[in-house]
Design an enzyme around this catalytic site. Structure first.
Site, mmCIF file in Angstrom:
data_model
loop_
_atom_site.group_PDB
_atom_site.id
_atom_site.type_symbol
_atom_site.label_atom_id
_atom_site.label_comp_id
_atom_site.label_asym_id
_atom_site.label_seq_id
_atom_site.Cartn_x
_atom_site.Cartn_y
_atom_site.Cartn_z
ATOM 1 N N GLU A 35 98.842 -5.692 53.456
ATOM 2 C CA GLU A 35 100.039 -6.345 52.503
ATOM 3 C C GLU A 35 100.733 -7.564 53.088
ATOM 4 O O GLU A 35 101.188 -7.639 54.251
ATOM 5 C CB GLU A 35 101.083 -5.197 52.169
ATOM 6 C CG GLU A 35 101.524 -5.041 50.658
ATOM 7 C CD GLU A 35 100.480 -4.797 49.858
ATOM 8 O OE1 GLU A 35 99.868 -5.660 48.964
ATOM 9 O OE2 GLU A 35 100.114 -3.550 49.485
ATOM 10 N N THR A 37 99.352 -10.322 53.697
ATOM 11 C CA THR A 37 98.597 -10.820 54.750
ATOM 12 C C THR A 37 97.856 -11.924 54.059
ATOM 13 O O THR A 37 97.171 -12.800 54.842
ATOM 14 C CB THR A 37 97.713 -9.812 55.624
ATOM 15 O OG1 THR A 37 97.229 -8.864 54.373
ATOM 16 C CG2 THR A 37 98.231 -8.870 56.266
ATOM 17 N N GLY A 128 103.399 -3.312 39.554
ATOM 18 C CA GLY A 128 102.546 -3.876 40.939
ATOM 19 C C GLY A 128 101.432 -3.609 40.932
ATOM 20 O O GLY A 128 100.808 -3.517 42.224
ATOM 21 N N LEU A 129 100.645 -3.479 39.729
ATOM 22 C CA LEU A 129 98.979 -3.201 39.878
ATOM 23 C C LEU A 129 98.486 -4.339 39.231
ATOM 24 O O LEU A 129 97.297 -4.312 38.775
ATOM 25 C CB LEU A 129 98.893 -1.882 39.009
ATOM 26 C CG LEU A 129 99.451 -0.599 39.852
ATOM 27 C CD1 LEU A 129 99.372 0.596 38.693
ATOM 28 C CD2 LEU A 129 99.039 -0.477 41.103
ATOM 29 N N GLU A 164 98.206 -19.402 38.369
ATOM 30 C CA GLU A 164 99.464 -18.869 38.572
ATOM 31 C C GLU A 164 100.305 -19.684 39.873
ATOM 32 O O GLU A 164 101.511 -19.788 39.573
ATOM 33 C CB GLU A 164 99.075 -17.361 39.395
ATOM 34 C CG GLU A 164 100.312 -16.766 39.706
ATOM 35 C CD GLU A 164 100.280 -15.153 39.473
ATOM 36 O OE1 GLU A 164 99.201 -14.679 38.779
ATOM 37 O OE2 GLU A 164 101.230 -14.422 39.305
ATOM 38 N N ASP A 176 95.161 -10.340 44.532
ATOM 39 C CA ASP A 176 95.102 -9.776 43.322
ATOM 40 C C ASP A 176 93.906 -10.551 42.319
ATOM 41 O O ASP A 176 93.121 -9.798 41.627
ATOM 42 C CB ASP A 176 96.493 -10.098 42.471
ATOM 43 C CG ASP A 176 97.642 -9.570 43.371
ATOM 44 O OD1 ASP A 176 97.260 -8.858 44.256
ATOM 45 O OD2 ASP A 176 98.580 -10.100 42.932
HETATM 46 C C1 GLA Z 1 101.632 -10.023 45.408
HETATM 47 C C2 GLA Z 1 100.724 -11.428 45.580
HETATM 48 C C3 GLA Z 1 99.409 -11.048 46.333
HETATM 49 C C4 GLA Z 1 99.770 -10.605 47.820
HETATM 50 C C5 GLA Z 1 100.898 -9.263 47.533
HETATM 51 C C6 GLA Z 1 101.313 -8.651 48.937
HETATM 52 O O1 GLA Z 1 100.825 -8.846 44.756
HETATM 53 O O2 GLA Z 1 100.302 -11.630 44.215
HETATM 54 O O3 GLA Z 1 98.983 -12.114 46.437
HETATM 55 O O4 GLA Z 1 100.629 -11.408 48.556
HETATM 56 O O5 GLA Z 1 101.987 -9.614 46.758
HETATM 57 O O6 GLA Z 1 100.361 -8.314 49.680
#
Ligand code: GLA
Length: 393
Positions: A35, A37, A128-129, A164, A176
């Protein structure tokens, strides 16, 4: 023509009058570990989910684009002209598909006519998905298919991230969009965000499930706190570069970091960099554990990841800490941690099937009285990538 039945006649009508509708699906994602990273040039380990965004597209004869979401019907039909795409606050969710369209055009892909597009998603909002990445990928795959552009899927992933970053204004990494665009059924994806090299690792979980626990605490201040973390990491990297020839924190081993961390004078920046370096190494180890079937060890790494996100990266919140802490204390829970950007959203846990019910009951019983919120639980089905799902005329 004697054979023509009603369906064939309807098909002919649509063919003649070019009312072809095309159907698409793009998944959300859950990140198992790795996360914050991705934008630090490290590794991530997400999987695509079986829930996501469904979309239907039908071309128009003019240059107008009309978008509607069944999840937000009160926003009505959002309209734009191909030659005049702008991010507008009132366009709300539609800024994601409009952003993707804008990047297509900026990159020189020919979209010769407008379209109508209807969206419906079953990812809970604010969980957060990656509902936004799934809207972007559904749009990207739809445009690519409908206009016969033949853009490779990995390029669609990059287009979605650019939309984005530049159109919506959220400076996210690539995780993501990559997970939504490149997911594979029953596999996690080990992605090196520095090189975009990736490897699928089969989820041979044998009686263990990936359980997502939605805190229903909506992210707040995500954008500004996220960008602040990025900047802190960039400053930490600059400080390390005085002695180390690295381009990203993800290139550092733990001994290298420990030997040079004194170069980062600001203690907060040092903590942020520590998380990025250690989390990257944990992610590599976790992938190795999954390959070797060492799921207990995998679970420990998840717990360490949560602690690091809580204490060093400071992107947790009391709600997610309570969920993780309660989960850690339950039998059959191998590990639990924040998934995604943090500040609300969901946790992810690896749980023995026979203990899932206890986890749900216990977390629910502890969580609601302390927070006034109700947690939701989903057993993750790991699905395939963003795609056209069916050709219906
Ligand atoms: C969000 C961002 C991703 C990533 C995560 C954390 O989901 O969109 O690019 O940085 O946070 O790991």
């Amino acid at each position: 023509m004697e054979q023509m039945n009603q369906i064939a006649l309807r098909n002919k009508f649509n063919e003649v009058f070019k009312k072809t509708k095309m159907y698409f699906f793009a998944p959300g994602r859950v990140n198992l570990i790795g996360e914050h990273t991705d934008y630090n040039g490290g590794h991530v380990f997400p999987c695509a989910l079986s829930f996501g965004t469904h979309a239907v597209l039908c071309k128009r004869d003019d240059n107008t684009v009309r978008l509607h979401s069944l999840n937000l019907p009160e926003k009505g039909i959002i309209t734009a002209e191909l030659a005049d795409l702008k991010k507008l606050p009132q366009n709300d969710w539609a800024n994601y598909p409009l952003g993707v369209l804008d990047v297509f055009q900026r990159r020189g892909y020919n979209i010769p006519q407008g379209f109508e597009m209807l969206f419906w998603g079953n990812i809970p909002a604010g969980a957060g998905l990656s509902s936004s990445a799934s809207i972007e990928l559904a749009t990207a795959v739809a445009l690519n298919t409908a206009y016969g552009l033949n853009i490779p899927q990995i390029e669609l992933v990059k287009i979605a991230q650019e939309a984005e970053n530049k159109f919506v204004g959220m400076n996210c990494g690539i995780m993501d969009q990559f997970a939504s665009g490149m997911g594979k059924e029953d596999n996690a994806i080990l992605l090196d965000c520095n090189t975009l090299k990736y490897e699928y690792v089969p989820l041979n979980l044998r009686g263990i499930s990936i359980v997502i626990i939605n805190s229903n605490k909506k992210h707040s201040l995500v954008n500004s706190a996220y960008n602040e973390r990025r900047q802190q990491c960039e400053r930490a990297l600059k400080a390390l570069q005085r002695e180390l020839p690295v381009k990203a924190l993800g290139e550092l081993t733990i001994p290298q970091f420990e030997a040079h961390k004194h170069l980062i004078q600001d203690p907060v920046e040092q903590k942020r960099a520590k998380h990025a370096v250690y989390e990257n190494q944990r992610t590599l180890q976790a992938a190795q554990c999954l390959r070797a079937g060492e799921l207990e060890k995998f679970g420990h790494l998840m717990n360490e990841s949560h602690i690091s996100l809580r204490d060093d990266y400071e992107v947790s919140c009391p709600e997610l800490d309570l969920i993780a802490q309660t989960a850690w204390e339950q039998p059959g829970v191998l590990g639990a941690r924040i998934t995604g950007g943090g500040f609300g959203g969901s946790a992810v846990a690896l749980v023995k099937d026979e203990n899932i019910k206890n986890l749900i009951d216990t977390v629910s019983a502890v969580y609601t009285p302390k927070t006034g919120l109700k947690a939701d639980f989903y057993i993750a089905n790991v699905g395939g990538p963003a795609r056209q799902i069916e050709k219906i005329y």
